[in-house]
Motif scaffolding. Structure first.
Motif, PDB file in Angstrom:
ATOM      1  N   GLY A  75       0.803  -1.214   0.000  1.00 55.41           N
ATOM      2  CA  GLY A  75       0.000   0.000   0.000  1.00 55.41           C
ATOM      3  C   GLY A  75       0.837   1.265   0.000  1.00 55.41           C
ATOM      4  O   GLY A  75       2.053   1.237  -0.127  1.00 55.41           O
ATOM      5  N   LYS A  76       0.156   2.372   0.166  1.00 58.74           N
ATOM      6  CA  LYS A  76       0.829   3.664   0.226  1.00 58.74           C
ATOM      7  C   LYS A  76       1.164   3.965   1.681  1.00 58.74           C
ATOM      8  O   LYS A  76       0.313   3.815   2.565  1.00 58.74           O
ATOM      9  N   ALA A  77       2.372   4.402   1.930  1.00 59.06           N
ATOM     10  CA  ALA A  77       2.797   4.717   3.294  1.00 59.06           C
ATOM     11  C   ALA A  77       2.144   6.000   3.781  1.00 59.06           C
ATOM     12  O   ALA A  77       1.887   6.924   3.007  1.00 59.06           O
ATOM     13  N   ASP A  78       1.863   6.046   5.063  1.00 55.00           N
ATOM     14  CA  ASP A  78       1.371   7.263   5.694  1.00 55.00           C
ATOM     15  C   ASP A  78       2.406   8.370   5.513  1.00 55.00           C
ATOM     16  O   ASP A  78       3.606   8.105   5.533  1.00 55.00           O
ATOM     17  N   ARG A  79       1.950   9.605   5.337  1.00 57.60           N
ATOM     18  CA  ARG A  79       2.870  10.731   5.111  1.00 57.60           C
ATOM     19  C   ARG A  79       3.870  10.911   6.244  1.00 57.60           C
ATOM     20  O   ARG A  79       4.956  11.441   6.041  1.00 57.60           O
ATOM     21  N   LEU A  80       3.514  10.479   7.426  1.00 60.13           N
ATOM     22  CA  LEU A  80       4.422  10.555   8.568  1.00 60.13           C
ATOM     23  C   LEU A  80       5.778   9.950   8.244  1.00 60.13           C
ATOM     24  O   LEU A  80       6.820  10.487   8.598  1.00 60.13           O
ATOM     25  N   TRP A  81       5.765   8.838   7.511  1.00 58.20           N
ATOM     26  CA  TRP A  81       7.018   8.127   7.234  1.00 58.20           C
ATOM     27  C   TRP A  81       7.874   8.825   6.193  1.00 58.20           C
ATOM     28  O   TRP A  81       9.061   8.545   6.084  1.00 58.20           O
ATOM     29  N   GLU A  82       7.289   9.719   5.426  1.00 54.49           N
ATOM     30  CA  GLU A  82       8.083  10.469   4.441  1.00 54.49           C
ATOM     31  C   GLU A  82       9.122  11.348   5.139  1.00 54.49           C
ATOM     32  O   GLU A  82      10.210  11.558   4.625  1.00 54.49           O
ATOM     33  N   THR A  83       8.779  11.857   6.310  1.00 56.25           N
ATOM     34  CA  THR A  83       9.687  12.747   7.036  1.00 56.25           C
ATOM     35  C   THR A  83      10.441  12.046   8.157  1.00 56.25           C
ATOM     36  O   THR A  83      11.414  12.579   8.666  1.00 56.25           O
ATOM     37  N   ARG A  84       9.999  10.861   8.539  1.00 54.46           N
ATOM     38  CA  ARG A  84      10.617  10.174   9.680  1.00 54.46           C
ATOM     39  C   ARG A  84      11.308   8.859   9.310  1.00 54.46           C
ATOM     40  O   ARG A  84      11.543   8.029  10.175  1.00 54.46           O
ATOM     41  N   TRP A  85      11.616   8.655   8.032  1.00 54.47           N
ATOM     42  CA  TRP A  85      12.232   7.390   7.650  1.00 54.47           C
ATOM     43  C   TRP A  85      13.625   7.301   8.257  1.00 54.47           C
ATOM     44  O   TRP A  85      14.438   8.208   8.102  1.00 54.47           O
ATOM     45  N   PRO A  86      13.917   6.204   8.956  1.00 57.01           N
ATOM     46  CA  PRO A  86      15.203   6.095   9.646  1.00 57.01           C
ATOM     47  C   PRO A  86      16.386   5.931   8.702  1.00 57.01           C
ATOM     48  O   PRO A  86      16.304   5.226   7.696  1.00 57.01           O
ATOM     49  N   SER A  87      17.454   6.563   9.052  1.00 55.68           N
ATOM     50  CA  SER A  87      18.696   6.464   8.292  1.00 55.68           C
ATOM     51  C   SER A  87      19.222   5.029   8.350  1.00 55.68           C
ATOM     52  O   SER A  87      19.165   4.384   9.395  1.00 55.68           O
ATOM     53  N   GLY A  88      19.706   4.552   7.221  1.00 57.86           N
ATOM     54  CA  GLY A  88      20.297   3.219   7.183  1.00 57.86           C
ATOM     55  C   GLY A  88      19.320   2.092   6.968  1.00 57.86           C
ATOM     56  O   GLY A  88      19.705   0.923   6.966  1.00 57.86           O
ATOM     57  N   VAL A  89      18.035   2.404   6.795  1.00 57.59           N
ATOM     58  CA  VAL A  89      17.015   1.376   6.574  1.00 57.59           C
ATOM     59  C   VAL A  89      16.504   1.519   5.146  1.00 57.59           C
ATOM     60  O   VAL A  89      15.995   2.564   4.761  1.00 57.59           O
ATOM     61  N   GLU A  90      16.652   0.454   4.366  1.00 57.40           N
ATOM     62  CA  GLU A  90      16.162   0.453   2.981  1.00 57.40           C
ATOM     63  C   GLU A  90      14.649   0.271   2.986  1.00 57.40           C
ATOM     64  O   GLU A  90      14.101  -0.452   3.814  1.00 57.40           O
ATOM     65  N   ARG A  91      13.996   0.899   2.039  1.00 57.90           N
ATOM     66  CA  ARG A  91      12.539   0.829   1.942  1.00 57.90           C
ATOM     67  C   ARG A  91      12.144   0.321   0.563  1.00 57.90           C
ATOM     68  O   ARG A  91      12.601   0.829  -0.457  1.00 57.90           O
ATOM     69  N   ILE A  92      11.265  -0.695   0.547  1.00 57.52           N
ATOM     70  CA  ILE A  92      10.722  -1.217  -0.705  1.00 57.52           C
ATOM     71  C   ILE A  92       9.202  -1.219  -0.586  1.00 57.52           C
ATOM     72  O   ILE A  92       8.642  -1.851   0.312  1.00 57.52           O
ATOM     73  N   ALA A  93       8.538  -0.490  -1.486  1.00 59.47           N
ATOM     74  CA  ALA A  93       7.071  -0.439  -1.504  1.00 59.47           C
ATOM     75  C   ALA A  93       6.549  -1.402  -2.564  1.00 59.47           C
ATOM     76  O   ALA A  93       6.964  -1.355  -3.710  1.00 59.47           O
ATOM     77  N   LEU A  94       5.645  -2.268  -2.154  1.00 57.97           N
ATOM     78  CA  LEU A  94       4.981  -3.211  -3.059  1.00 57.97           C
ATOM     79  C   LEU A  94       3.475  -2.992  -2.931  1.00 57.97           C
ATOM     80  O   LEU A  94       2.829  -3.572  -2.065  1.00 57.97           O
ATOM     81  N   PRO A  95       2.884  -2.137  -3.765  1.00 56.06           N
ATOM     82  CA  PRO A  95       1.465  -1.805  -3.634  1.00 56.06           C
ATOM     83  C   PRO A  95       0.521  -3.007  -3.648  1.00 56.06           C
ATOM     84  O   PRO A  95      -0.553  -2.954  -3.060  1.00 56.06           O
ATOM     85  N   ASP A  96       0.907  -4.091  -4.277  1.00 52.36           N
ATOM     86  CA  ASP A  96       0.025  -5.265  -4.349  1.00 52.36           C
ATOM     87  C   ASP A  96       0.091  -6.149  -3.114  1.00 52.36           C
ATOM     88  O   ASP A  96      -0.667  -7.112  -3.006  1.00 52.36           O
ATOM     89  N   LEU A  97       0.978  -5.834  -2.176  1.00 51.70           N
ATOM     90  CA  LEU A  97       1.093  -6.615  -0.944  1.00 51.70           C
ATOM     91  C   LEU A  97      -0.008  -6.138   0.016  1.00 51.70           C
ATOM     92  O   LEU A  97       0.045  -5.025   0.543  1.00 51.70           O
ATOM     93  N   VAL A  98      -1.020  -6.955   0.213  1.00 50.48           N
ATOM     94  CA  VAL A  98      -2.157  -6.580   1.051  1.00 50.48           C
ATOM     95  C   VAL A  98      -2.483  -7.703   2.040  1.00 50.48           C
ATOM     96  O   VAL A  98      -2.076  -8.845   1.854  1.00 50.48           O
ATOM     97  N   ALA A  99      -3.228  -7.364   3.064  1.00 52.60           N
ATOM     98  CA  ALA A  99      -3.679  -8.352   4.037  1.00 52.60           C
ATOM     99  C   ALA A  99      -5.042  -8.874   3.600  1.00 52.60           C
ATOM    100  O   ALA A  99      -5.808  -8.134   2.991  1.00 52.60           O
ATOM    101  N   PRO A 100      -5.376 -10.104   3.900  1.00 55.90           N
ATOM    102  CA  PRO A 100      -4.523 -11.113   4.497  1.00 55.90           C
ATOM    103  C   PRO A 100      -3.585 -11.752   3.475  1.00 55.90           C
ATOM    104  O   PRO A 100      -3.931 -11.859   2.295  1.00 55.90           O
TER     105      PRO A 100
END
Length: 66
Positions: A39-64
């Motif tokens: 899904g789409k990440a909450d805007r909060l994470w755009e400004t608070r993404w931790p240094s040194g952590v790679e991020r991969i967004a997969l929009p088709d990854l859904v629950a369950p």
């Protein structure tokens, strides 16, 4: 060590906050850390993404997950 965390969504909430705190600690400890989220990440994470952590967004990854 390469550590991967998988979240079906990345919102502002308890489990997401806990996962990101853990990922931050792991990266600071010298590990390679990746967070994969659906899904789409909450805007909060755009400004608070931790240094040194790679991020991969997969929009088709859904629950369950199946």
């Amino acid at each position: 060590m390469h550590i991967v965390h998988v979240l079906t969504r990345l919102t502002k909430g308890g489990s997401e906050e806990n996962t990101m705190a853990t990922a931050t600690w792991q990266a600071r400890a010298g590990h390679s850390v990746t967070v994969i989220h659906g899904g789409k990440a909450d805007r909060l994470w755009e400004t608070r993404w931790p240094s040194g952590v790679e991020r991969i967004a997969l929009p088709d990854l859904v629950a369950p997950l199946s």
